[in-house]
Structure formats: C-alpha cells, structure tokens
Write a protein that holds these residues in place. Structure first.
Motif, PDB file in Angstrom:
ATOM      1  N   HIS A 192       0.863  -1.196   0.000  1.00  0.00           N
ATOM      2  CA  HIS A 192       0.000   0.000   0.000  1.00  0.00           C
ATOM      3  C   HIS A 192       0.898   1.244   0.000  1.00  0.00           C
ATOM      4  CE1 HIS A 192      -3.642   2.259   0.832  1.00  0.00           C
ATOM      5  NE2 HIS A 192      -3.408   2.453   2.117  1.00  0.00           N
ATOM      6  N   ILE A 211       5.832   2.413  -5.176  1.00  0.00           N
ATOM      7  CA  ILE A 211       5.219   1.116  -5.508  1.00  0.00           C
ATOM      8  C   ILE A 211       6.246  -0.014  -5.355  1.00  0.00           C
ATOM      9  CG2 ILE A 211       4.289  -0.266  -7.427  1.00  0.00           C
ATOM     10  CD1 ILE A 211       2.966   2.385  -8.432  1.00  0.00           C
ATOM     11  N   TRP A 215       6.431  -3.051  -2.337  1.00  0.00           N
ATOM     12  CA  TRP A 215       6.264  -4.457  -2.731  1.00  0.00           C
ATOM     13  C   TRP A 215       7.509  -5.253  -2.336  1.00  0.00           C
ATOM     14  CZ3 TRP A 215       3.701  -8.471  -2.957  1.00  0.00           C
ATOM     15  CH2 TRP A 215       3.823  -9.494  -3.896  1.00  0.00           C
ATOM     16  N   PHE A 229      -2.361  -4.837  -4.906  1.00  0.00           N
ATOM     17  CA  PHE A 229      -1.974  -3.525  -4.390  1.00  0.00           C
ATOM     18  C   PHE A 229      -3.221  -2.722  -4.029  1.00  0.00           C
ATOM     19  CE2 PHE A 229      -0.788   0.957  -5.257  1.00  0.00           C
ATOM     20  CZ  PHE A 229       0.414   1.070  -4.576  1.00  0.00           C
ATOM     21  N   LEU A 247       2.727  -1.402 -11.651  1.00  0.00           N
ATOM     22  CA  LEU A 247       2.239  -2.566 -10.909  1.00  0.00           C
ATOM     23  C   LEU A 247       2.394  -3.827 -11.750  1.00  0.00           C
ATOM     24  CD1 LEU A 247      -1.069  -1.049  -9.420  1.00  0.00           C
ATOM     25  CD2 LEU A 247       1.043  -1.539  -8.173  1.00  0.00           C
ATOM     26  N   LEU A 252       2.608  -7.543  -9.964  1.00  0.00           N
ATOM     27  CA  LEU A 252       1.378  -7.500  -9.174  1.00  0.00           C
ATOM     28  C   LEU A 252       0.214  -7.818 -10.113  1.00  0.00           C
ATOM     29  CD1 LEU A 252       2.728  -4.482  -7.303  1.00  0.00           C
ATOM     30  CD2 LEU A 252       1.745  -6.402  -6.077  1.00  0.00           C
ATOM     31  N   ALA A 255      -5.202  -4.586  -8.415  1.00  0.00           N
ATOM     32  CA  ALA A 255      -5.164  -3.493  -7.445  1.00  0.00           C
ATOM     33  C   ALA A 255      -6.577  -3.073  -7.114  1.00  0.00           C
ATOM     34  CB  ALA A 255      -4.372  -2.309  -7.992  1.00  0.00           C
TER      35      ALA A 255
END
Ligand SMILES: [Zn+2]
Length: 306
Positions: A192, A211, A215, A229, A247, A252, A255
């Motif tokens: 986050h 970001i 992560w 995310f 992302l 990822l 989100a």
C-alpha cells in the motif's frame, strides 16, 4: 482503518458492530472469501455461485491484531491487510494521525490554517474537534508531502505541542513479527506504498519507488506476500496508467481502489486493465447498511434516489 471496542475512537470501526455484520452475513449465506480467491474469480469472468464478500483493511494499524483479527477469526472470515511499509518499518507515522493527535493534545485556542480556503479556527473544547480534523485532512490531500509536513509542523507549534518522532500507542503500526503471526492465522498482506502519498501527485521516479519499494518490503518480510496492491486514497484521480504499468511490471496481478461499486467478473475479465481498478465499498460500520450493500440493494437504492 482502525478498530475500537467500548470507547469510540475517531475514524475507527466498532468491533461489536463488525461481529454483528459478520454474523448477519453468515446467516444470510454469503461467502466470506479471501481477496485473492475473489480476484481469481473476477479474472475468470464467470459469475460467482453465491454472493461473495472479501474484507480488506488498509494501512497496517496495530489494533487489527488487538481487536479486528479476533472478530474475523470468530466468523472464519479471511481478511487482507494492505501495509504502508514505511509505517510498519517505524520510519514514519501517518500524517492524518499527526493532525488528529495535535488537535487532541492541544489546549483550547484559535489556530491559523493556511491550506485550502484557510482561516482562523477556534479549536473548541477537547473531544469536539472531529470536524476540524476532517477539514484539515481534506485540505492536506491537495498538496505535496513537503508542504503538508510543513503545515502540520506549523500547526503543532501554534498549539504548543511537540510531535513525537514515533506514533503514540493509539496510532501505532503492526510490527513485521506481528504481521507474520497474523499470517499464521490465515490473514494475508499486500503493499500500500511506503509513505502513503497520493501517487498521481508525485514525480515519476518517486511514484515508481513508492510502488516498487513497498512491494519489495512486503516480499522480504511476509511469508506469502499477496500480489495485490491498494492505492492510497484510491479515487479515480489518485492514480493512472503510469501506476498501473508499474504494478504490472512488478508482477502485481491486481489493485483495489475506493470507488464505491461492485466488482463485476465480466468487466474485470474483459476490459483491458480493469483488474487494476477493482472497486471496494467502504464498510459502513453497522449491520443494516452492510447488508444493504452485500445484498445488492444499495444499487437499487441509489438508482431510485437519482
Ligand atoms: Zn490507506
């Protein structure tokens, strides 16, 4: 968000209310599912066999361990916590809590506020400053972190209080050890950002670092890091294609936003980057409005009102 038991606390949810809402949802036959299971289902695109709800909690406050976790566990409800990793690392405390703390700690006085439309504010008696805090929070969302921090510092000085370097107990984060202990109880954790900025307001390298670094920290510290995310603030102007690309490049898979809407499997599976724009309803804090949302009535109510 945060949780409280008997003493209602600013900007937090009642644990008894949460228990009642979970009880009611179980009673109505809802599936209380883990977020990754829901996301996988959304990406497949087939309708869910039963009404399905996933719970998420943003930021990583310690009271999730003290209060929230037991309520979810009692109803065998998985939940996902999104961590602002700089907060968990003890590098910062969250700026809205700083404002809250200053206003809670200050003696009665008038302060000058220079953001938004500005003005002089009479703080009034202790315990009646919620509306002022909310006004200041909104104004702070409109400026960069340097300006915001300067204004918060100024507010502390005007109030004659000294901001502690680390958050007081009421605003404390989970530790990484506690995060891992909660994992053992079936809760999952995703990134986050590091310092909880509104990503769209940042320059390119800073946005990407917020970001990527968060992560990386989640992957270093969490046994089964969740590759989903949550955008800080999470409204449509708070992130964009740049964030979605980052992302995706970091591996990822999805989100979540704070757009108040249902997640629709067909939409998520068919519209290009929709898996990075999965909407979430705010938990309304009481049984009746919670059931209105989970039963789909909310959409009807909105349509009728419009
Ligand atoms: Zn947040």
């Amino acid at each position: 968000h945060r949780f409280h038991s008997d003493q209602p606390r600013h900007d937090s949810e009642s644990v008894d209310g949460l228990r009642a809402a979970l009880e009611a949802m179980r009673g109505e036959g809802y599936e209380l599912a883990a977020l990754d299971v829901v996301v996988a289902g959304l990406r497949e695109g087939a309708p869910f066999p039963r009404p399905t709800v996933a719970f998420t909690i943003d930021d990583g406050y310690r009271d999730f361990l003290e209060l929230g976790a037991d309520a979810f566990a009692a109803y065998d409800c998985p939940a996902t916590v999104f961590l602002a990793t700089g907060f968990i690392d003890g590098d910062l405390w969250l700026w809205w809590d700083q404002i809250d703390w200053i206003l809670q700690s200050a003696p009665r006085r008038t302060v000058e506020w220079t953001l938004g439309s500005g003005g002089m504010f009479d703080l009034g008696p202790m315990g009646s400053r919620l509306d002022i805090a909310e006004r200041f929070w909104e104004d702070c969302k409109g400026v960069g972190s340097a300006r915001r921090q300067a204004v918060i510092q100024e507010l502390a000085e005007q109030c004659g209080v000294q901001l502690p370097k680390t958050p007081p107990a009421d605003f404390a984060p989970l530790s990484w050890d506690e995060v891992r202990a909660l994992e053992g109880r079936g809760f999952t954790f995703g990134p986050h950002t590091v310092s909880h900025p509104i990503l769209a307001r940042l320059d390119h390298p800073t946005a990407l670092a917020e970001i990527g670094d968060s992560w990386a920290r989640v992957r270093e510290e969490v046994s089964a890091p969740l590759p989903i995310f949550a955008y800080p603030n999470g409204q449509s102007g708070d992130f964009g294609d740049r964030e979605i690309r980052a992302l995706d490049e970091h591996g990822l898979v999805a989100a979540v936003t704070t757009e108040q809407a249902y997640a629709e499997p067909r939409r998520v599976s068919q519209v290009g980057d929709e898996r990075f724009r999965i909407p979430r309803f705010d938990y309304p804090g009481h049984v009746h409005p919670t059931l209105q949302i989970t039963s789909g009535l909310e959409a009807l109510v909105r349509r009728v009102r419009r």
